[in-house]
Motif scaffolding. Sequence first.
Motif, PDB file in Angstrom:
ATOM      1  N   GLY A  57      23.119 -28.744  -3.333  1.00  0.00           N
ATOM      2  CA  GLY A  57      22.422 -27.414  -4.391  1.00  0.00           C
ATOM      3  C   GLY A  57      20.679 -27.121  -4.043  1.00  0.00           C
ATOM      4  N   SER A  58      19.961 -28.480  -2.980  1.00  0.00           N
ATOM      5  CA  SER A  58      18.402 -28.131  -2.999  1.00  0.00           C
ATOM      6  C   SER A  58      18.316 -27.146  -1.424  1.00  0.00           C
ATOM      7  CB  SER A  58      17.807 -29.226  -2.393  1.00  0.00           C
ATOM      8  OG  SER A  58      18.032 -30.978  -3.926  1.00  0.00           O
ATOM      9  N   ARG A  59      17.153 -27.004  -1.496  1.00  0.00           N
ATOM     10  CA  ARG A  59      16.780 -26.009  -0.459  1.00  0.00           C
ATOM     11  C   ARG A  59      15.661 -26.805   0.360  1.00  0.00           C
ATOM     12  NH1 ARG A  59      14.048 -20.690  -3.573  1.00  0.00           N
ATOM     13  NH2 ARG A  59      12.759 -20.687  -2.080  1.00  0.00           N
ATOM     14  N   PRO A  60      16.232 -26.561   1.865  1.00  0.00           N
ATOM     15  CA  PRO A  60      14.921 -26.745   2.270  1.00  0.00           C
ATOM     16  C   PRO A  60      13.814 -26.518   2.782  1.00  0.00           C
ATOM     17  CG  PRO A  60      16.552 -25.633   3.785  1.00  0.00           C
ATOM     18  CD  PRO A  60      17.353 -25.873   2.684  1.00  0.00           C
ATOM     19  N   ARG A  61      12.966 -27.252   3.338  1.00  0.00           N
ATOM     20  CA  ARG A  61      11.343 -27.037   3.561  1.00  0.00           C
ATOM     21  C   ARG A  61      11.144 -26.093   4.849  1.00  0.00           C
ATOM     22  NH1 ARG A  61       8.047 -32.113   6.186  1.00  0.00           N
ATOM     23  NH2 ARG A  61       9.844 -31.496   7.299  1.00  0.00           N
ATOM     24  N   TYR A  62      10.604 -24.611   4.371  1.00  0.00           N
ATOM     25  CA  TYR A  62      11.116 -23.695   5.546  1.00  0.00           C
ATOM     26  C   TYR A  62      11.618 -24.064   7.092  1.00  0.00           C
ATOM     27  CZ  TYR A  62      10.019 -19.463   8.453  1.00  0.00           C
ATOM     28  OH  TYR A  62       9.794 -18.437   8.532  1.00  0.00           O
ATOM     29  N   GLU A  63      10.867 -25.257   7.869  1.00  0.00           N
ATOM     30  CA  GLU A  63      10.716 -26.021   9.079  1.00  0.00           C
ATOM     31  C   GLU A  63      11.891 -25.804   9.420  1.00  0.00           C
ATOM     32  OE1 GLU A  63       8.415 -26.923   7.642  1.00  0.00           O
ATOM     33  OE2 GLU A  63       6.433 -25.988   7.844  1.00  0.00           O
ATOM     34  N   ASP A  64      12.785 -27.042   7.865  1.00  0.00           N
ATOM     35  CA  ASP A  64      13.896 -27.790   7.707  1.00  0.00           C
ATOM     36  C   ASP A  64      14.971 -26.581   8.351  1.00  0.00           C
ATOM     37  OD1 ASP A  64      12.677 -30.174   7.776  1.00  0.00           O
ATOM     38  OD2 ASP A  64      12.628 -30.502   6.275  1.00  0.00           O
ATOM     39  N   GLY A  65      14.848 -25.419   7.054  1.00  0.00           N
ATOM     40  CA  GLY A  65      15.627 -24.296   7.052  1.00  0.00           C
ATOM     41  C   GLY A  65      15.567 -23.456   8.465  1.00  0.00           C
ATOM     42  N   VAL A  66      14.744 -23.587   9.079  1.00  0.00           N
ATOM     43  CA  VAL A  66      14.967 -23.140  10.271  1.00  0.00           C
ATOM     44  C   VAL A  66      15.397 -23.674  11.327  1.00  0.00           C
ATOM     45  CG1 VAL A  66      13.090 -21.900  12.223  1.00  0.00           C
ATOM     46  CG2 VAL A  66      11.931 -21.489  10.133  1.00  0.00           C
ATOM     47  N   ARG A  67      15.560 -25.022  11.529  1.00  0.00           N
ATOM     48  CA  ARG A  67      16.026 -25.175  12.447  1.00  0.00           C
ATOM     49  C   ARG A  67      17.352 -25.898  12.440  1.00  0.00           C
ATOM     50  NH1 ARG A  67      13.070 -31.161  11.997  1.00  0.00           N
ATOM     51  NH2 ARG A  67      15.279 -31.520  12.132  1.00  0.00           N
ATOM     52  N   LEU A  68      17.816 -25.752  11.166  1.00  0.00           N
ATOM     53  CA  LEU A  68      19.059 -25.880  10.606  1.00  0.00           C
ATOM     54  C   LEU A  68      19.991 -24.407  11.221  1.00  0.00           C
ATOM     55  CD1 LEU A  68      19.575 -27.394   7.177  1.00  0.00           C
ATOM     56  CD2 LEU A  68      20.504 -27.991   9.329  1.00  0.00           C
ATOM     57  N   ILE A  69      19.064 -23.546  11.114  1.00  0.00           N
ATOM     58  CA  ILE A  69      19.410 -22.028  11.276  1.00  0.00           C
ATOM     59  C   ILE A  69      19.519 -21.896  13.153  1.00  0.00           C
ATOM     60  CG2 ILE A  69      18.782 -19.738  11.282  1.00  0.00           C
ATOM     61  CD1 ILE A  69      18.378 -19.672   8.185  1.00  0.00           C
ATOM     62  N   ALA A  70      18.612 -22.390  13.371  1.00  0.00           N
ATOM     63  CA  ALA A  70      18.199 -22.117  15.316  1.00  0.00           C
ATOM     64  C   ALA A  70      19.965 -23.193  15.283  1.00  0.00           C
ATOM     65  CB  ALA A  70      17.270 -22.677  16.042  1.00  0.00           C
ATOM     66  N   ARG A  71      20.044 -24.574  15.097  1.00  0.00           N
ATOM     67  CA  ARG A  71      21.643 -25.304  15.359  1.00  0.00           C
ATOM     68  C   ARG A  71      23.045 -24.943  15.211  1.00  0.00           C
ATOM     69  NH1 ARG A  71      21.435 -30.724  16.396  1.00  0.00           N
ATOM     70  NH2 ARG A  71      23.150 -30.914  17.775  1.00  0.00           N
ATOM     71  N   TRP A  72      22.921 -23.899  13.537  1.00  0.00           N
ATOM     72  CA  TRP A  72      23.939 -23.155  13.333  1.00  0.00           C
ATOM     73  C   TRP A  72      24.663 -22.032  14.317  1.00  0.00           C
ATOM     74  CZ3 TRP A  72      25.188 -17.877  12.524  1.00  0.00           C
ATOM     75  CH2 TRP A  72      26.427 -17.800  11.687  1.00  0.00           C
ATOM     76  N   THR A  73      23.427 -21.483  14.549  1.00  0.00           N
ATOM     77  CA  THR A  73      23.173 -19.897  15.528  1.00  0.00           C
ATOM     78  C   THR A  73      23.907 -20.800  16.628  1.00  0.00           C
ATOM     79  OG1 THR A  73      21.078 -20.181  15.582  1.00  0.00           O
ATOM     80  CG2 THR A  73      21.934 -18.882  14.407  1.00  0.00           C
ATOM     81  N   SER A  74      22.891 -21.818  17.539  1.00  0.00           N
ATOM     82  CA  SER A  74      23.097 -21.825  19.147  1.00  0.00           C
ATOM     83  C   SER A  74      24.618 -22.651  19.061  1.00  0.00           C
ATOM     84  CB  SER A  74      22.174 -23.187  19.063  1.00  0.00           C
ATOM     85  OG  SER A  74      22.724 -24.521  18.617  1.00  0.00           O
TER      86      SER A  74
END
Length: 86
Positions: A57-74
């Motif tokens: 349930g934690s939220r990632p740091r902004y940069e980590d969240g961007v990386r995760l979303i980028a990987r998910w979308t790819s």
Amino acid sequence: MPTRSERPIDWRQVCDDLAWLLADEPGPGEERVPLGTKRLACQLGFSRGAIRNLRDGSRPRYEDGVRLIARWTSLTGKHPDFVPRA
């Protein structure tokens, strides 16, 4: 009622999706098994603790969240607007 983009990202679901998408291809007659937290963390370049925290349930740091979303979308081929939301 909040719009879809106003709802928080469901980081647990993002991690679960990535665990399935990054899993090894099963052999003939075998079932696909998602990656565990250790292998998922290694594949994503995160610590195992960070993956556990996201799944809890934690939220990632902004940069980590961007990386995760980028990987998910790819891996899914979906637009970031369709990332899982709570």
